[in-house]
Design an enzyme around this catalytic site. Structure first.
Site, PDB file in Angstrom:
ATOM      1  N   PHE A  93      54.499  14.828  46.570  1.00 18.78           N
ATOM      2  CA  PHE A  93      53.269  15.054  47.327  1.00 18.78           C
ATOM      3  C   PHE A  93      53.474  16.208  48.318  1.00 18.78           C
ATOM      4  CE2 PHE A  93      50.677  14.116  51.149  1.00 18.78           C
ATOM      5  CZ  PHE A  93      49.450  14.398  50.585  1.00 18.78           C
ATOM      6  N   GLN A  94      52.565  17.127  48.345  1.00 12.92           N
ATOM      7  CA  GLN A  94      52.607  18.315  49.206  1.00 12.92           C
ATOM      8  C   GLN A  94      53.898  19.115  49.015  1.00 12.92           C
ATOM      9  OE1 GLN A  94      51.471  17.294  53.273  1.00 12.92           O
ATOM     10  NE2 GLN A  94      49.344  17.697  52.744  1.00 12.92           N
ATOM     11  N   GLU A 150      46.147  27.554  58.746  1.00 11.54           N
ATOM     12  CA  GLU A 150      47.499  28.103  58.896  1.00 11.54           C
ATOM     13  C   GLU A 150      47.547  29.628  58.751  1.00 11.54           C
ATOM     14  OE1 GLU A 150      46.747  25.484  57.084  1.00 11.54           O
ATOM     15  OE2 GLU A 150      48.121  23.838  57.497  1.00 11.54           O
ATOM     16  N   MET A 178      31.977  48.135  53.700  1.00 15.16           N
ATOM     17  CA  MET A 178      32.827  49.119  53.039  1.00 15.16           C
ATOM     18  C   MET A 178      32.704  48.999  51.524  1.00 15.16           C
ATOM     19  SD  MET A 178      34.705  51.675  53.555  1.00 15.16           S
ATOM     20  CE  MET A 178      35.606  51.839  55.084  1.00 15.16           C
ATOM     21  N   LYS A 221      62.582  17.836  55.024  1.00 17.05           N
ATOM     22  CA  LYS A 221      62.281  16.851  56.056  1.00 17.05           C
ATOM     23  C   LYS A 221      63.528  16.069  56.464  1.00 17.05           C
ATOM     24  CE  LYS A 221      58.906  13.354  57.327  1.00 17.05           C
ATOM     25  NZ  LYS A 221      57.779  12.516  56.912  1.00 17.05           N
TER      26      LYS A 221
END
Lengths: 597, 190
Positions: free
Chosen positions: A131-132, A69, A496, A181
């Site tokens: 959950f999540q 993502e 770097m 949702k």
């Protein structure tokens, strides 16, 4: 002050249509002109994905499946930087949304308009550690311009419109919409013709003409004026006006990293980039000018060095749209607040035609000194990165599909690219300047390529940064062989960081040597043609082959290890106290590559 | 130096955390912060006292104004203002000193709001100095428990009306009803 296709209520009211929240998302995106979105599905965003099916089948909105993502946000970011439109990414709740954070912070720091849509657990589970579930609005608030949690489907159309409005107007930024949702599944009335009324949002401050006049007065009196121009010039689309102004009054221009290409770097008035890895003469000009005209930039520490010794001799004029940036780091003598697209055209007629030959001659002397020490002036017998970058410019600047969009990652190669590639137009360079996000280049290049399928896009990336997001090679294939060309500047180190360890930590290379896979074989595994380059004479043919191969191509430049980026201003030092390029031991006549200055 | 700022913002869950989060993130030092309703439905009013210098306060104000939910910010440090704090103080008492405490509280124009055999609760409203000085006095008798607010403040004199901006939707929600479709579509600002 509503501006730029933002806040418009249509004359004839739209008839509301009953639909699910999930469908509202796509209807809103269509009306915002979104054609491509980048995302990764999951449980809490499934209703919205399901509602995408008819839009995708009709060819209205195309969804690009990412492999992580973070890269969805970077791709939306790359898309937005390449087009000036709002980039959109989409992810599920919990881990999907938290993975977006780095990408959103990157966009926000560089003022890029990005809208992120995330799923959230149903409202009845909010706050139960479901959950999540994660507090996405709380997590992303510090890295976003604004964000929303949607718990009522009736609020969704307006929130969607507000989100795009806020992301786009004024100084652009990232906006996140977290949709529960059950809201996605609930039905409500959709229409999109509201007039947005946000009493606390002032994207385009009123221009104070008195300040513009004061600025013009200072500029007209200046003997050693200098423009320091940043990303704001590109965001306001005033490159042409800037060029007119500096030509009229003969003012040299130093840019920030994100201001690269604000005026063509081949222009005699362009001094290139200033700051930590800016050329010595650019930084000396900043410390020697009598009027410093800062345009659309925010005096980042990488450009100012030590603040209490930054351009102390100069009167400072600050053109800026974000009031909070005025006086944050540097207190200006004149602040011209407002959209550069308004203030710069207002300033132009007030500027007198001037010539500053004495001042320019002084700068030319400093330049000569730099050229003496410059790598481009002597023969290269080892494969060093500046040479690779210069060859890339030679191979591509006359390319048949126009000069390339260069997308760089973060680190040494990023600085070499900005030093040795001659950028000719606004927005030619896409890079993560503010947040400095390693792994940005490949996904952002994919986003830019999706926006401009026929343009030449090169991702220039280090071996360290490439391994942070290389899984997105799969996206190049899945999207039908996107013609992204990838140049890995592979020096076996996190270069770097290693350079800092060499200079400031007595060469204790802790955690900086990088083992890499065989990138050519890796590319083969992804069915992407690739080449490894180890010698200077192989560079030009390899680039030739990459350009002549349709579709993607990867070149692994196995460059000399332990090469440093010079000049360099040590962190916390004044910008004119730099570590210069070491003078080469043997100066030989160099044929082939002409220095850019 | 201490500065008194007033901010008006949308009355909505999460706005306080946005403001507090911004202050913490930018390393601004808040001495006290009071939130409550304002005269405009849908808009709450916050009084800050911040410790710092002119440049820092300038940044605090500008960064506050950047928050989309914050509708207006005023710096009233330079103006004549009325600033009041309130404290509830439970002080331990006995038969001998009870009347003495009552006398002291009266001098300070405080109130005794609860009395028990071993203690009583004193309420004081006033300037920071007055509250502090009564607390110092009562400390001699033994303070068992105390709660003290930061100041809420208002500028003296005439005031323009312009910062009462709200939207129909915000007002409706503040009044505990859903905005009508007409309100929602005409004014925006969910």
């Amino acid at each position: 002050m509503p501006k730029r296709n933002g806040n418009t209520a249509s004359a004839s009211p739209e008839t509301p249509v009953r639909m699910k929240g999930a469908q509202m998302v796509w209807e809103a995106l269509l009306r915002e002109g979104v054609r491509v979105i980048f995302g990764h599905p999951g449980g809490a965003i499934l209703p919205t994905y399901d509602a995408l099916a008819p839009y995708e089948a009709a060819g209205k909105i195309h969804h690009v499946l990412v492999r992580h993502e973070q890269c969805a946000a970077h791709m939306a970011d790359g898309w937005a930087r390449a087009t000036g439109e709002v980039g959109v990414c989409i992810a599920t709740s919990g881990p999907g949304a938290t993975n977006l954070v780095t990408g959103l912070a990157t966009a926000q720091m560089d003022s890029v308009p990005v809208v992120a849509i995330t799923g959230q657990v149903p409202t009845n589970l909010l706050g139960t550690d479901a959950f999540q579930e994660s507090d996405v609005v709380g997590v992303t608030a510090p890295v976003c311009k604004h964000n929303y949690l949607v718990t009522d489907v009736n609020e969704l159309p307006l929130i969607l419109k507000e989100a795009f409005y806020i992301a786009r107007e004024g100084r652009p930024g990232a906006v996140l919409i977290d949709i529960c949702k059950d809201v996605q599944n609930a039905e409500g009335w959709f229409r999109y013709d509201f007039e947005i009324d946000l009493p606390g949002f002032e994207p385009w401050p009123q221009v104070d003409m008195e300040a513009v006049r004061k600025a013009a007065e200072l500029i007209n009196k200046a003997e050693r004026p200098l423009v320091l121009s940043g990303h704001g010039v590109q965001l306001a689309g005033v490159g042409r006006e800037l060029l007119q102004m500096v030509e009229k009054a003969e003012i040299p221009v130093v840019t920030t990293l994100l201001g690269t290409g604000n005026i063509p770097e081949s222009h005699p008035l362009s001094l290139g980039m200033g700051g930590m890895h800016g050329e010595a003469y650019a930084n000396r000009a900043v410390q020697a000018c009598d009027v410093l005209i800062a345009m659309g930039m925010r005096f980042d520490d990488r450009i100012t060095g030590r603040l209490d010794s930054f351009a102390k001799q100069a009167k400072i004029i600050h053109f800026e749209v974000d009031k909070a940036e005025v006086g944050k780091n540097v207190v200006p003598d004149v602040a011209v607040i407002g959209d550069l697209a308004e203030t710069l055209p207002a300033l132009l007629p007030l500027i007198e035609e001037r010539r500053h030959q004495v001042w320019l001659q002084e700068i030319r002397e400093w330049k000569k000194d730099t050229e003496q020490a410059d790598i481009l002036n002597y023969e290269v017998d080892e494969l060093i990165p500046p040479f690779v970058i210069r060859q890339l410019w030679h191979a591509t600047h006359n390319a048949k599909n126009g000069p390339p969009i260069i997308v760089t990652d973060v680190g040494q190669h990023q600085m070499w690219e900005s030093q040795y590639f001659t950028h000719e137009y606004l927005g030619q360079l896409i890079t993560s300047g503010g947040l400095g996000t390693m792994g940005f280049a490949l996904p952002a290049a994919i986003g830019a390529q999706m926006a401009h399928p026929n343009r030449l896009v090169w991702a220039v990336v280090g071996d360290g940064g490439f391994q942070m997001t290389l899984q997105e090679l799969a996206v190049i294939k899945q999207e039908g062989d996107l013609p992204v060309k990838i140049a890995i500047i592979n020096n076996g180190f996190l270069g770097m960081v290693r350079q800092w360890q060499q200079l400031f930590y007595e060469k204790r290379y802790v955690g900086t040597p990088v083992w890499s896979p065989d990138f050519v074989k890796l590319a083969e595994a992804y069915q992407i043609p690739a080449l490894a380059v180890t010698k200077p004479e192989q560079v030009a043919p390899a680039l030739e082959r990459a350009l002549n191969t349709p579709g993607p191509f990867l070149i692994d430049f196995r460059v000399k290890e332990e090469v440093n980026v010079y000049p360099m201003v040590a962190p916390g030092a004044a910008v004119d106290q730099l570590i210069r390029r070491p003078k080469p031991a043997v100066m030989q006549g160099y044929s082939g590559v002409q220095p850019s200055w | 130096m201490k500065y008194t700022l007033i901010a008006w913002m949308r009355d909505k869950p999460g706005v306080l955390s946005r403001v507090a989060g911004m202050m913490r993130r930018r390393n601004f030092n808040i001495d006290s912060l009071q939130v409550g309703h304002s005269e405009t439905p849908g808009i709450s009013r916050m009084t800050f006292v911040v410790d710092g210098n002119d440049r820092m306060v300038d940044q605090v104000i500008k960064q506050l104004r950047k928050l989309v939910d914050v509708t207006r910010v005023e710096n009233i440090s330079e103006q004549p203002i009325v600033a009041r704090e309130m404290a509830l103080i439970r002080v331990s008492t006995n038969a001998e000193n009870r009347s003495e405490i009552v006398q002291l509280v009266n001098i300070y124009r405080g109130e005794i709001v609860d009395v028990a055999l071993d203690s009583m609760i004193v309420q004081i409203v006033g300037s920071e100095e007055r509250v502090a000085s009564l607390i110092d006095l009562l400390d001699n008798f033994g303070i068992v428990e105390m709660v003290r607010t930061g100041p809420v403040a208002m500028a003296r004199g005439q005031m323009e009306h312009k910062y009462r901006r709200s939207t129909a939707v915000w007002r409706a929600q503040a009044n505990g009803r859903d905005a009508t479709a007409v309100e929602r579509f005409r004014t925006g600002g969910v």
